[in-house]
Motif scaffolding. Sequence first.
Motif, PDB file in Angstrom:
ATOM      1  N   MET A 117     -33.703 -13.130 -29.897  1.00 13.71           N
ATOM      2  CA  MET A 117     -32.556 -12.693 -29.087  1.00 13.71           C
ATOM      3  C   MET A 117     -31.367 -13.620 -29.304  1.00 13.71           C
ATOM      4  N   ARG A 118     -30.192 -13.035 -29.366  1.00 14.37           N
ATOM      5  CA  ARG A 118     -28.951 -13.804 -29.417  1.00 14.37           C
ATOM      6  C   ARG A 118     -28.427 -13.925 -27.985  1.00 14.37           C
ATOM      7  N   ILE A 119     -28.450 -15.145 -27.481  1.00 17.16           N
ATOM      8  CA  ILE A 119     -28.099 -15.384 -26.082  1.00 17.16           C
ATOM      9  C   ILE A 119     -26.916 -16.335 -26.020  1.00 17.16           C
ATOM     10  N   GLY A 120     -25.828 -15.864 -25.422  1.00 14.87           N
ATOM     11  CA  GLY A 120     -24.636 -16.684 -25.283  1.00 14.87           C
ATOM     12  C   GLY A 120     -24.811 -17.749 -24.219  1.00 14.87           C
ATOM     13  N   LEU A 121     -24.195 -18.885 -24.420  1.00 15.91           N
ATOM     14  CA  LEU A 121     -24.199 -19.971 -23.439  1.00 15.91           C
ATOM     15  C   LEU A 121     -22.754 -20.294 -23.080  1.00 15.91           C
ATOM     16  N   MET A 122     -22.398 -20.022 -21.835  1.00 18.83           N
ATOM     17  CA  MET A 122     -21.035 -20.227 -21.353  1.00 18.83           C
ATOM     18  C   MET A 122     -21.067 -21.343 -20.315  1.00 18.83           C
ATOM     19  N   VAL A 123     -20.519 -22.478 -20.645  1.00 17.66           N
ATOM     20  CA  VAL A 123     -20.546 -23.618 -19.727  1.00 17.66           C
ATOM     21  C   VAL A 123     -19.154 -23.933 -19.169  1.00 17.66           C
ATOM     22  N   ASP A 124     -18.153 -23.183 -19.582  1.00 16.30           N
ATOM     23  CA  ASP A 124     -16.793 -23.290 -19.054  1.00 16.30           C
ATOM     24  C   ASP A 124     -16.343 -21.870 -18.755  1.00 16.30           C
ATOM     25  N   ALA A 143     -31.977 -25.473 -19.275  1.00 18.26           N
ATOM     26  CA  ALA A 143     -32.496 -24.103 -19.272  1.00 18.26           C
ATOM     27  C   ALA A 143     -32.263 -23.446 -20.632  1.00 18.26           C
ATOM     28  N   ALA A 144     -31.074 -23.642 -21.197  1.00 18.30           N
ATOM     29  CA  ALA A 144     -30.775 -23.063 -22.512  1.00 18.30           C
ATOM     30  C   ALA A 144     -31.725 -23.611 -23.582  1.00 18.30           C
ATOM     31  N   ARG A 145     -32.075 -24.890 -23.489  1.00 14.49           N
ATOM     32  CA  ARG A 145     -33.019 -25.468 -24.446  1.00 14.49           C
ATOM     33  C   ARG A 145     -34.395 -24.822 -24.333  1.00 14.49           C
ATOM     34  N   GLN A 146     -34.772 -24.424 -23.103  1.00 15.78           N
ATOM     35  CA  GLN A 146     -36.049 -23.725 -22.939  1.00 15.78           C
ATOM     36  C   GLN A 146     -36.029 -22.372 -23.636  1.00 15.78           C
ATOM     37  N   PHE A 147     -34.912 -21.667 -23.521  1.00 15.18           N
ATOM     38  CA  PHE A 147     -34.784 -20.396 -24.229  1.00 15.18           C
ATOM     39  C   PHE A 147     -34.870 -20.625 -25.738  1.00 15.18           C
ATOM     40  N   GLU A 148     -34.182 -21.658 -26.203  1.00 14.52           N
ATOM     41  CA  GLU A 148     -34.195 -21.953 -27.630  1.00 14.52           C
ATOM     42  C   GLU A 148     -35.593 -22.332 -28.099  1.00 14.52           C
ATOM     43  N   ALA A 149     -36.314 -23.115 -27.291  1.00 12.70           N
ATOM     44  CA  ALA A 149     -37.670 -23.517 -27.653  1.00 12.70           C
ATOM     45  C   ALA A 149     -38.616 -22.333 -27.731  1.00 12.70           C
ATOM     46  N   ASN A 150     -38.268 -21.253 -27.029  1.00 13.42           N
ATOM     47  CA  ASN A 150     -39.101 -20.050 -27.044  1.00 13.42           C
ATOM     48  C   ASN A 150     -38.578 -19.002 -28.016  1.00 13.42           C
ATOM     49  N   GLY A 151     -37.701 -19.411 -28.918  1.00 14.52           N
ATOM     50  CA  GLY A 151     -37.323 -18.536 -30.022  1.00 14.52           C
ATOM     51  C   GLY A 151     -35.991 -17.851 -29.920  1.00 14.52           C
TER      52      GLY A 151
END
Length: 463
Positions: free
Chosen positions: A255-262, A280-288
């Motif tokens: 999945m392509r998941i955007g990360l918006m921190v601003d 949390a974003a790192r957890q998504f990344e660690a799961n592919g």
Amino acid sequence: MSQILDLGARQILNAFRSRELSPVEYMQALIARVEASEPWVQALWLFRPERSLSEARASETRYAQGVPLGLLDGMPVTVKELIATQGDHVPLGTAATPHSPAAEDAPSAARLREDGAIMFAKTTCPDYGMLTSGLSSFHHLSRNPWDLSQNPGGSSSGSSAAGAAGYGPLHLGTDIGGSIRLPAGWTGLFGLKPSLGRVPIDPYYTGRAVGPMTPAVDDAALLMRTVTRPDWRDATAVKPEEIDWDAGPADVRGMRIGLMVDAGCGLPVHPEVAAAIAAAARQFEANGAIIVPLPGVLTREMLDGLDIAWRARFWGQMLKLPTEAREKILPYIREWAEVGASASPVAVAEGFDQTFAMRRAANEALHGLDFILSPVNPMQSYPADWPSPTNDPARPFEHIAFTVAWNMGEQPAASIHCGMTSTGIPIGLQIVGHRFDDLGVMRVARAYEEWRGPITTWPRHDR
């Protein structure tokens, strides 16, 4: 008996059906918790223990006869007071509203009643639902159960406080700029703002939605099975679909998941909030998942335009009230709305047009992505008696920059607990999906919930 109050809604209903637990036993335990906790939490309005026990006894009889009324028979639920229930006054959180019992249930309340749910209380909200706060000119001051000196957020303030305090697992709120997600974020609940029209509402308005606020995603799934059934009164309602709300967690691999921190404008993100979202974003990344950094979706022009349009709209509503009634409105709200009296028609029209600019920006942000992650609330928390995080009617919406665009864009967006501040207040992770992909948002939230694990430290004030 208080241990049964920490069960999930599905467990409770299964116990009702197997007759291992009686709706009366559960309601008695719930009443005891509410009576012990409410002097401090103050989440409820129209709490009716005797009527609720009577409804629980009727439900117990139906289970004994093998004829439960519906999916939620005997299950206690709170409903935000903005959601009309037949025969009850709808004060809109303000002392200015003349007493007028509702002629009928609003759509979501009607669906709950059809399924046998026991609406044992209404929950508080601020004046006209226009504050992210538990402060109201009509209701008691609702507080955050995690820290009673702090705000539970709003405008679904009572719903969030009730959910975090353990007043059962099922609560309904409303959201027009973040009013489900903001308080859910500060109290550790899962809160879903559905796609516009997914849950029928009445009255309807641009961006307004009804959705669940629950300790776990599975509890919200049960509510969605009930409240998404159709109702002719909502002209914005989407065509009803057969949706498997009980579907399991999403596989986020690829999945392509955007990360918006601003957010693009508004209050800056507190470092502790930013750290929790990054984790949390790192957890998504660690799961592919493939994490894609995104710029903010909102501009100053959008937020200020919405502000002036809403000020003018509410000032027009206030002018319909007698002077003595208008003076009862919370001073912060009155001062905020009065600026709308001097706004030019062109400024108001241009301000309302910013809702469409937000819609376009929200759609563009999701283009090429499956979901977006962001903070829900930019700050840690703020005092219980403040009307807003800035405590300044000249800067009323600085805290909703991460949430409001998805109301105007009509996309589903959820808040899920992703960490704690050093001051002991929950932090909310926002998960945003494409329009009508409510189930996708819930499945991604289920995946994150599994990685995170259950929350075992809910605050309790009845011990």
